[in-house]
Design an enzyme around this catalytic site. Structure first.
Site, PDB file in Angstrom:
ATOM      1  N   ASP A   1     -10.003  12.469  -0.110  1.00 30.85           N
ATOM      2  CA  ASP A   1      -8.380  11.951  -0.126  1.00 30.85           C
ATOM      3  C   ASP A   1      -7.809  12.158   1.723  1.00 30.85           C
ATOM      4  O   ASP A   1      -8.591  13.076   2.472  1.00 30.85           O
ATOM      5  CB  ASP A   1      -7.560  12.394  -0.901  1.00 30.85           C
ATOM      6  CG  ASP A   1      -5.969  12.722  -0.896  1.00 30.85           C
ATOM      7  OD1 ASP A   1      -5.534  11.450  -0.520  1.00 30.85           O
ATOM      8  OD2 ASP A   1      -5.134  13.748  -0.369  1.00 30.85           O
TER       9      ASP A   1
ATOM     10  N   ASP B   1      -4.627  12.641   2.773  1.00 33.53           N
ATOM     11  CA  ASP B   1      -3.306  13.122   3.137  1.00 33.53           C
ATOM     12  C   ASP B   1      -2.623  14.497   2.411  1.00 33.53           C
ATOM     13  O   ASP B   1      -3.160  14.428   1.566  1.00 33.53           O
ATOM     14  CB  ASP B   1      -1.656  12.071   2.473  1.00 33.53           C
ATOM     15  CG  ASP B   1      -1.593  10.577   3.514  1.00 33.53           C
ATOM     16  OD1 ASP B   1      -2.523  11.219   4.128  1.00 33.53           O
ATOM     17  OD2 ASP B   1      -0.761  10.414   2.856  1.00 33.53           O
TER      18      ASP B   1
ATOM     19  N   ASP C   1      15.237   4.143  10.398  1.00 31.46           N
ATOM     20  CA  ASP C   1      14.630   3.645  10.159  1.00 31.46           C
ATOM     21  C   ASP C   1      13.568   4.618   9.445  1.00 31.46           C
ATOM     22  O   ASP C   1      13.170   4.603   8.034  1.00 31.46           O
ATOM     23  CB  ASP C   1      13.540   2.569   9.752  1.00 31.46           C
ATOM     24  CG  ASP C   1      14.069   1.338   9.504  1.00 31.46           C
ATOM     25  OD1 ASP C   1      15.081   1.184   8.987  1.00 31.46           O
ATOM     26  OD2 ASP C   1      14.011   0.166  10.441  1.00 31.46           O
TER      27      ASP C   1
ATOM     28  N   THR D   1      -7.701   6.909   0.060  1.00 36.71           N
ATOM     29  CA  THR D   1      -6.294   6.586   1.072  1.00 36.71           C
ATOM     30  C   THR D   1      -5.552   5.926   0.300  1.00 36.71           C
ATOM     31  O   THR D   1      -6.055   4.535   0.568  1.00 36.71           O
ATOM     32  CB  THR D   1      -5.731   7.861   2.311  1.00 36.71           C
ATOM     33  OG1 THR D   1      -4.468   7.256   2.234  1.00 36.71           O
ATOM     34  CG2 THR D   1      -6.528   5.787   2.996  1.00 36.71           C
ATOM     35  N   ALA D   2      -4.340   5.871   0.061  1.00 32.36           N
ATOM     36  CA  ALA D   2      -2.955   5.037   0.238  1.00 32.36           C
ATOM     37  C   ALA D   2      -2.632   4.184   1.061  1.00 32.36           C
ATOM     38  O   ALA D   2      -2.649   3.193   1.011  1.00 32.36           O
ATOM     39  CB  ALA D   2      -1.856   5.249  -0.775  1.00 32.36           C
TER      40      ALA D   2
ATOM     41  N   LYS E   1      -7.625   4.486  -6.856  1.00 34.78           N
ATOM     42  CA  LYS E   1      -8.522   4.657  -6.202  1.00 34.78           C
ATOM     43  C   LYS E   1      -9.987   5.306  -6.795  1.00 34.78           C
ATOM     44  O   LYS E   1     -11.291   5.406  -6.268  1.00 34.78           O
ATOM     45  CB  LYS E   1      -8.330   6.512  -5.920  1.00 34.78           C
ATOM     46  CG  LYS E   1      -7.208   6.247  -5.209  1.00 34.78           C
ATOM     47  CD  LYS E   1      -6.518   7.872  -3.919  1.00 34.78           C
ATOM     48  CE  LYS E   1      -5.659   7.972  -2.961  1.00 34.78           C
ATOM     49  NZ  LYS E   1      -5.638   9.532  -2.327  1.00 34.78           N
TER      50      LYS E   1
ATOM     51  N   ASN F   1      -2.742  13.907  -8.488  1.00 31.77           N
ATOM     52  CA  ASN F   1      -1.969  12.097  -8.653  1.00 31.77           C
ATOM     53  C   ASN F   1      -3.876  11.977  -8.423  1.00 31.77           C
ATOM     54  O   ASN F   1      -4.004  10.399  -9.427  1.00 31.77           O
ATOM     55  CB  ASN F   1      -1.519  11.451  -7.334  1.00 31.77           C
ATOM     56  CG  ASN F   1      -0.128  11.801  -7.555  1.00 31.77           C
ATOM     57  OD1 ASN F   1       0.801  11.670  -8.145  1.00 31.77           O
ATOM     58  ND2 ASN F   1       0.878  11.539  -6.609  1.00 31.77           N
TER      59      ASN F   1
END
Length: 296
Positions: free
Chosen positions: A51, A53, A79, A158-159, A203, A229
């Site tokens: 992963d 992060d 933002d 990873t996302a 994943k 997760n």
């Protein structure tokens, strides 16, 4: 076998997760074939999956990317402030929320729609040098290099958008990356995802799909993550290692005898029942995870 589901999940979510995993594996294999990589390593059936992060990198890669984009006037600082609050919660709580990731997806997809893949790749290279290179956990990088030295391939999972994930992987000298795949036509992003975010069960689907394409024996593979997760991904590999784990993952790791490595405090890793991590047996989608809160 335990099946991990969150409230509101169903057949459609599972189908999108599978689609995301398959698309990510296809993209990873395609990108690997374009790189100037050394010949196939001697250990062809074992690999490591990391992963990104808070596992390979301090904080969220997509937040660092967003900072770089804001500096280049791709969107406003207000933002960025919206996502900064999400980043603070992530850093303090150590957990990421799929519902939070999902909630900003459509706004962010509207941001990348019409942008070219080449432009995002070029910007990503610059932002990595400016804001990400010094955020890599040296301990986790050493673990990845250990696998490489053992002749195994090493993949990020990873996302984060697959293009950005590939940049991080290449700069670290790793094999490749599995990430969220954004649809693009003739090199231009459409604003749609292929399947879903590469998050949670997606994943695990991606790791299985890549293993099938690369001839890996998952029982001989190792997965690393900080987040509960990612328990589905950790569970599909023969060896699982919790790195800088959140409370939920730490509890599961202890219960299952997974190794724990924590580089946040400098204390020695708590080795729980696993003699070695090499023993027998991880641009648009993730921009949605965190970039924008764009004003409608």
């Amino acid at each position: 076998m335990c099946v991990w589901r969150s409230r509101g999940d169903g057949p459609e979510r599972e189908r999108l997760a599978e689609m995301a995993g398959e698309a990510s594996a296809d993209a990873a294999v395609a990108m690997e074939s374009q790189l100037d990589v050394p010949p196939a390593p001697p250990d062809l059936t074992a690999a490591a999956f990391f992963d990104v992060d808070n596992t390979m990198m301090m904080g969220a890669s997509i937040f660092h990317f967003a900072r770089g984009l804001a500096a280049r006037k791709y969107f406003t600082t207000s933002d960025l402030a919206g996502f900064a609050w999400q980043q603070i919660k992530f850093r303090v709580g150590g957990r990421e929320s799929h519902s939070g990731v999902q909630s900003s997806r459509e706004q962010a997809l509207s941001f990348v729609a019409g942008k070219t893949v080449a432009e995002m790749n070029q910007v990503g290279e610059e932002i990595y040098d400016e804001l990400m290179a010094d955020k890599i956990w040296s301990g986790t990088r050493a673990l990845a290099e250990m696998h490489l030295n053992a002749g195994q391939r090493v993949w990020l999972v990873t996302a984060t958008p697959v293009e950005l994930a590939a940049i991080i992987s290449r700069r670290l000298g790793l094999t490749g990356a599995l990430g969220t795949v954004a649809e693009h036509v003739d090199g231009v992003y459409t604003g749609r995802l292929v399947g879903d975010l590469l998050h949670g069960r997606a994943k695990a689907h991606a790791v299985r799909a890549l293993a099938a394409r690369e001839g890996l024996n998952l029982r001989r593979c190792t997965a690393y993550s900080d987040s509960s997760n990612d328990i589905p991904m950790l569970s599909v590999c023969g060896t699982a290692v919790a790195v800088n784990p959140d409370a939920g993952l730490r509890e599961v790791a202890r219960a299952r005898g997974w190794e724990i490595r924590d580089f946040r405090t400098g204390r020695k890793a708590a080795k729980i029942g696993v003699p070695s991590v090499l023993g027998a047996g991880a641009l648009a989608g993730a921009v949605a995870a965190g970039m924008a809160y764009r004003r409608r």
